[in-house]
Design a protein around this motif. Structure first.
Motif, short mmCIF file in Angstrom:
data_model
loop_
_atom_site.label_atom_id
_atom_site.label_comp_id
_atom_site.label_asym_id
_atom_site.label_seq_id
_atom_site.Cartn_x
_atom_site.Cartn_y
_atom_site.Cartn_z
N GLN A 178 47.88 4.48 -36.42
CA GLN A 178 49.21 5.09 -36.79
C GLN A 178 49.49 4.04 -38.01
OE1 GLN A 178 52.35 6.66 -35.37
NE2 GLN A 178 52.74 7.86 -36.70
N PRO A 198 50.93 3.43 -41.81
CA PRO A 198 52.36 4.05 -42.70
C PRO A 198 52.94 5.20 -43.50
CG PRO A 198 51.98 1.41 -42.89
CD PRO A 198 51.16 1.68 -42.70
N GLY A 199 53.74 5.82 -42.89
CA GLY A 199 53.60 7.37 -43.42
C GLY A 199 52.56 8.15 -43.00
N ALA A 256 46.91 -0.52 -39.98
CA ALA A 256 47.93 0.18 -38.90
C ALA A 256 48.50 -0.32 -37.71
CB ALA A 256 46.96 1.57 -38.81
N LEU A 270 49.87 -4.08 -34.33
CA LEU A 270 49.42 -4.66 -35.57
C LEU A 270 47.88 -4.73 -36.13
CD1 LEU A 270 50.56 -3.44 -38.26
CD2 LEU A 270 51.76 -5.23 -38.78
N THR A 295 46.64 -5.30 -40.05
CA THR A 295 46.97 -6.23 -40.76
C THR A 295 45.55 -6.30 -41.89
OG1 THR A 295 48.95 -6.14 -41.12
CG2 THR A 295 48.31 -6.31 -43.12
#
Length: 125
Positions: free
Chosen positions: A38, A40-41, A91, A120, A122
Motif C-alpha cells: 500500500q 501513500p494515498g 510502499a 516499509l 522506500t
C-alpha cells in the motif's frame, strides 16, 4: 495470530531487498500466502502470491521479472525477493494468509487474514 513482515528499508533505485513473513504462533503450511503493498494515498494491492504447497507462484505485472516469492515451511516463512527496485515500489508491504487451507490464492485481500503491521520499503531515485 499476526504474520510478522520484516526486511524493509531504504534503498536506491536499482537496489534489492528481501522481505520475510513469519508466522510465530501458527503454521503457514497448507495455506496460500500473498504479499500486498500500500503506497501513500493508494489502495492496498496484490504484489505476489504462492500456493499452499509452493508449486505455483505469480506476480502482478508491475513486479514480474523483478520480484520472486518463495516459501520455507520448515521455517514457517514466506519470502519476497525484490530486485531492480523502482521509486514506484515505495510502499508498506504486508503479507496475508489465505483464510482457507488448500485454497488457491486470490487477488482480493478479503480472502486473507492474519495481517500484521507490515514493513516499509522506500526506494529513492
Amino acid at each position: 495470530v499476526q504474520l510478522q513482515a520484516s526486511g524493509g528499508g531504504s534503498v536506491q533505485a536499482g537496489g534489492s531487498l528481501t522481505l520475510s513473513c513469519v508466522a510465530s504462533q501458527r503454521t503457514l503450511s497448507n495455506f496460500a500466502v500473498s504479499w500486498f503493498r500500500q503506497a501513500p494515498g493508494k489502495q492496498r494491492e496484490l504484489v505476489a502470491a504462492i500456493t499452499w504447497n509452493g508449486s505455483t507462484t505469480g506476480c502482478e505485472d508491475s513486479a514480474k521479472g523483478r520480484f520472486t516469492i518463495s516459501r520455507d515451511d520448515a521455517k514457517n516463512t514466506v519470502y519476497l525477493q525484490m530486485n531492480s527496485l523502482k521509486p514506484e515500489d515505495t510502499a508498506v508491504y504486508y503479507c496475508g494468509k489465505s483464510r482457507r487451507p488448500y485454497a488457491a490464492p486470490r487477488k482480493d485481500q478479503i480472502e486473507y487474514d492474519s495481517w500484521g503491521p507490515g514493513t516499509l520499503v522506500t526506494v529513492s531515485s
